[in-house]
Write an enzyme that holds these catalytic residues in place. Structure first.
Site, PDB file in Angstrom:
ATOM      1  CD  GLU A   1      -3.078  -0.978   2.156  1.00  0.00           C
ATOM      2  OE1 GLU A   1      -2.877  -0.343   3.197  1.00  0.00           O
ATOM      3  OE2 GLU A   1      -4.177  -1.508   1.908  1.00  0.00           O
TER       4      GLU A   1
ATOM      5  CD  GLU B   1      -3.811  -5.985   2.535  1.00  0.00           C
ATOM      6  OE1 GLU B   1      -4.653  -5.264   3.112  1.00  0.00           O
ATOM      7  OE2 GLU B   1      -2.601  -5.786   2.593  1.00  0.00           O
TER       8      GLU B   1
HETATM    9  P1  P53 Z   1      -7.019  -2.832   9.422  1.00  0.00           P
HETATM   10  C1  P53 Z   1      -6.059   1.823   5.707  1.00  0.00           C
HETATM   11  C2  P53 Z   1      -6.831   1.802   4.574  1.00  0.00           C
HETATM   12  C3  P53 Z   1      -6.842   0.683   3.775  1.00  0.00           C
HETATM   13  C4  P53 Z   1      -6.057  -0.422   4.101  1.00  0.00           C
HETATM   14  O1  P53 Z   1      -6.771  -2.825   7.845  1.00  0.00           O
HETATM   15  C5  P53 Z   1      -5.261  -0.382   5.207  1.00  0.00           C
HETATM   16  C6  P53 Z   1      -5.263   0.725   6.017  1.00  0.00           C
HETATM   17  C7  P53 Z   1      -4.469   0.763   7.245  1.00  0.00           C
HETATM   18  O2  P53 Z   1      -5.321   0.448   8.299  1.00  0.00           O
HETATM   19  O3  P53 Z   1      -4.419  -1.379   5.536  1.00  0.00           O
HETATM   20  C8  P53 Z   1      -4.403  -2.615   4.877  1.00  0.00           C
HETATM   21  O4  P53 Z   1      -6.037  -3.805   9.982  1.00  0.00           O
HETATM   22  C9  P53 Z   1      -3.056  -3.187   5.200  1.00  0.00           C
HETATM   23  C10 P53 Z   1      -3.092  -4.270   6.233  1.00  0.00           C
HETATM   24  C11 P53 Z   1      -4.264  -4.048   7.155  1.00  0.00           C
HETATM   25  C12 P53 Z   1      -5.528  -4.189   6.332  1.00  0.00           C
HETATM   26  O5  P53 Z   1      -5.533  -3.265   5.260  1.00  0.00           O
HETATM   27  O6  P53 Z   1      -6.781  -1.448   9.860  1.00  0.00           O
HETATM   28  O7  P53 Z   1      -2.285  -3.580   4.095  1.00  0.00           O
HETATM   29  O8  P53 Z   1      -1.854  -4.301   6.885  1.00  0.00           O
HETATM   30  O9  P53 Z   1      -4.279  -4.884   8.247  1.00  0.00           O
HETATM   31  C13 P53 Z   1      -6.796  -4.013   7.126  1.00  0.00           C
HETATM   32  O10 P53 Z   1      -8.423  -3.296   9.605  1.00  0.00           O
END
Ligand code: P53
Length: 472
Positions: free
Chosen positions: A179, A370
Site C-alpha cells: 500500500e 487483500e
Molecule cells: P485494518 C487503511 C486503509 C486501507 C487499508 O486494515 C489499510 C489501512 C491501514 O489500516 O491497511 C491494509 O487492519 C493493510 C493491512 C491491514 C488491512 O488493510 O486497519 O495492508 O496491513 O491490516 C486491514 O483493519
C-alpha cells in the site's frame, strides 16, 4: 470460463501483525513495534507524535502479536488444509538487518524465512512476498529521518539483493511496498517519518514517496537480474472515490482524490511521473530532487504486475468542511451503502468498478492481494465462530471479481483474503477487529492462550478454492 486454472487462491498477512517475537534471534526494533493500541495510535502512525522508545503507559500489540514466529508450522498446515495455492506474507526488515544500515545480514533472520518458505513449498503453496509491509528500522528513523533520506534507497537495495539471492528458487512473486500510497495518510507507518515542527509536509511526503518509488524500480531491476523468473509487483490501497453528487465540482474532487493514490502506481507501472503530478509539484513548490539516473531507472524498470487491496469504495465532495467519517482515508458517508462496525462501506460492485478502472489504466496483470471483513467475532466454548457475515462479504466480493474476469476480461493472477488467521489490526492495533477463517484466542490487551480454532468460514473458503470459485 471462470478463473484461470492456475488461479492463485490464498490469504495475506504482514510480519509485524502476526509474528511477535519482536526481540528474538537478533531482530532489531521497527516503527511497527512502537505503535501502541488505543487512542494515541493515530498520532503515532501519522508521524504527529514521536514515540521511538517503549513506555509503560501503552500496550504495544506487535511485540507478541499471535506468535506466528513460533507457530508457523501449525498455521501453514491450516492454510494448506484450506487448499491455499499461495500465501502472501512479508519479511521483517529488522530480522534481516536489525539496524537497517549494516553491511552483513543477520543469519538467524534469513533462516527463519527460509524455513517458512520451505514449509509452504512442502504443501505446494507459492509464497508471495511483500518486501516491506509498513515496517522500517527504528535506527534508520533516528539516524536518517526515514524514507525522506535518499541514503535509505541504498539500504533497501542491499536488503533486496540479499533476499533475492538467498530465496532464489523458493520465491518467485514479490511486492516491493505494501500500500505504497498509505504513506501520504500514515507517514510513520508507511515511511518511518516523524514530522518536525513547522516543516513543509508535502515536501517531506513526496520526497519520501520519490525515494520509495526509485527504490521500488531498483528492486525490480535487481530482482530480474538475479532471477529472470521473478515477477515483481507494486501494491495500491485501492478503492475508488465516488463523487457524493453529480455536481461537477464533486466529480472533479473525486478525480483528484483518485489521482492522489494512482500517482504511485502511475510511476511504478508506466515508468515516469504523470503530467498532473509534475504540475502539482511546481505549484506547491515541492522539490523532490529527481536525478537523471532516477528517471532512467524508473523508465527501464516498470513492474510486472499490479496488486492491490480492496475493502471499500470511498466517497467525497468538494466541500471539505463536510468531511467526517473516521479512519485513515478521510471520506464521507455514501448514503447508498451500508457500513461495517468500523465504518468501512460494503460495496461489492465497487470492487468490480475498481478492478476495471485499474485494468483500464495499466493494462497489466492484476493481483487482488487483500480483501476481507474486519468484524467482532464471538466464539463458543470450543473457539468456533459462526461467521456468516464474513462468508457473505467474501461471497459477494468474489462474485464481483468473477464478473470482472468473465464479463469484462480482466487478467487476474490471484486473490488473497486479508488475515486468513486473526491478527493485529494495522489501523487500530486491535485484536478485536478480526478477519480470519482461523480464530486466535487473544484480546486487545494481550490476554489469551493463542489457541487456534476453525471458524465456519474455514470450510466455506476451502470449498471455494476446491471449486476454483464456482461453489460460493
Ligand atoms: P485494518 C487503511 C486503509 C486501507 C487499508 O486494515 C489499510 C489501512 C491501514 O489500516 O491497511 C491494509 O487492519 C493493510 C493491512 C491491514 C488491512 O488493510 O486497519 O495492508 O496491513 O491490516 C486491514 O483493519
Amino acid at each position: 470460463m471462470g478463473f484461470r486454472k492456475d488461479f492463485l487462491w490464498g490469504g495475506a498477512t504482514a510480519a509485524n501483525q502476526l509474528e511477535g517475537a519482536y526481540d528474538v534471534d537478533g531482530r532489531g526494533l521497527a516503527n511497527v513495534d512502537l505503535s501502541p493500541v488505543g487512542e494515541d495510535r493515530l498520532a503515532v502512525i501519522t508521524g504527529e507524535r514521536k514515540m521511538l522508545e517503549f513506555d509503560d503507559e501503552h500496550f504495544y500489540p506487535a511485540k507478541g502479536a499471535i506468535d506466528f514466529y513460533h507457530r508457523y508450522k501449525e498455521d501453514i498446515a491450516l492454510f494448506a488444509e484450506m487448499g491455499f495455492k499461495t500465501y502472501r506474507m512479508s519479511i521483517a526488515w529488522t530480522r534481516i538487518f536489525p539496524n537497517g544500515d549494516e553491511e552483513t545480514p543477520n543469519e538467524k533472520g534469513l533462516e527463519f524465512y527460509e524455513n517458512v518458505f520451505k514449509e509452504c513449498r512442502k504443501y505446494g503453496i507459492e509464497p508471495l512476498v511483500t518486501i516491506t509491509h509498513f515496517d522500517f528500522p527504528i535506527h534508520l528513523i533516528k539516524e536518517y529521518g526515514g524514507w525522506r533520506n535518499r541514503k535509505v534507497i541504498d539500504f533497501y537495495k542491499r536488503l533486496c539483493t540479499v533476499i533475492f539471492t538467498r530465496y532464489k528458487g523458493l520465491v518467485k512473486y514479490w511486492i516491493t511496498f505494501n500500500e505504497i500510497n498509505i504513506l501520504l495518510h500514515a507517514p510513520f507507518m508507511g515511511a518511518g517519518i516523524v514530522f518536525e515542527e513547522g516543516e513543509n509536509k508535502n515536501q517531506v511526503l513526496y520526497t519520501a514517496a520519490h525515494n520509495e518509488l526509485v527504490a521500488s524500480a531498483w528492486a525490480t531491476k535487481i530482482g530480474h537480474e538475479i532471477d529472470p523468473e521473478n515477477k515483481i509487483g507494486c501494491m495500491l490501497a485501492a478503492g475508488k472515490f465516488y463523487p457524493l453528487t453529480s455536481k461537477p465540482e464533486d466529480v472533479w474532487t473525486a478525480l483528484e482524490k483518485d489521482r492522489e493514490n494512482y500517482f504511485f502506481i502511475d510511476v511504478q507501472a508506466r515508468g515516469y511521473y504523470p503530467a498532473y503530478a509534475k504540475k502539482f509539484f511546481e505549484r506547491e513548490n515541492i522539490n523532490i530532487g529527481i536525478t537523471d539516473e532516477d528517471e532512467q531507472i524508473l523508465r527501464e524498470n516498470p513492474v510486472d504486475f499490479v496488486s492491490f487491496s480492496y475493502y471499500t469504495t470511498r466517497c467525497i465532495s468538494a466541500e471539505a468542511d463536510r468531511l467526517g467519517e473516521g479512519n485513515l482515508l478521510k471520506t464521507m458517508r455514501n448514503p447508498y451503502i451500508e457500513v461495517t462496525d468500523w465504518g468501512w462501506g460494503l460495496d461489492p460492485l465497487g470492487f468490480r468498478t475498481t478492478i476495471n478502472e485499474i485494468y483500464d489504466r495499466y493494462q497489466k496483470p492484476l493481483f487482488v492481494v487483500e480483501n476481507g471483513l474486519g468484524a467482532v467475532d464471538v466464539p463458543d466454548a470450543d473457539g468456533y465462530v459462526e461467521d456468516d457475515y464474513r462468508i457473505g462479504y467474501l461471497r459477494d466480493h468474489i462474485k464481483a471479481m468473477k464478473e470482472a474476469v468473465e464479463l469484462d476480461g480482466v487478467e487476474l493472477l490471484g486473490y488473497t483474503t486479508w488475515g486468513p488467521i486473526d491478527l493485529v489490526s494495522a489501523g487500530t492495533g486491535e485484536m478485536k477487529k478480526r478477519y480470519g477463517f482461523i480464530y486466535v484466542d487473544r484480546d486487545n490487551d494481550g490476554n489469551g492462550t493463542l489457541k487456534r480454532s476453525k471458524k465456519k468460514s474455514f470450510d466455506w473458503y476451502k470449498k471455494v478454492i476446491a471449486s476454483n470459485g464456482e461453489d460460493l
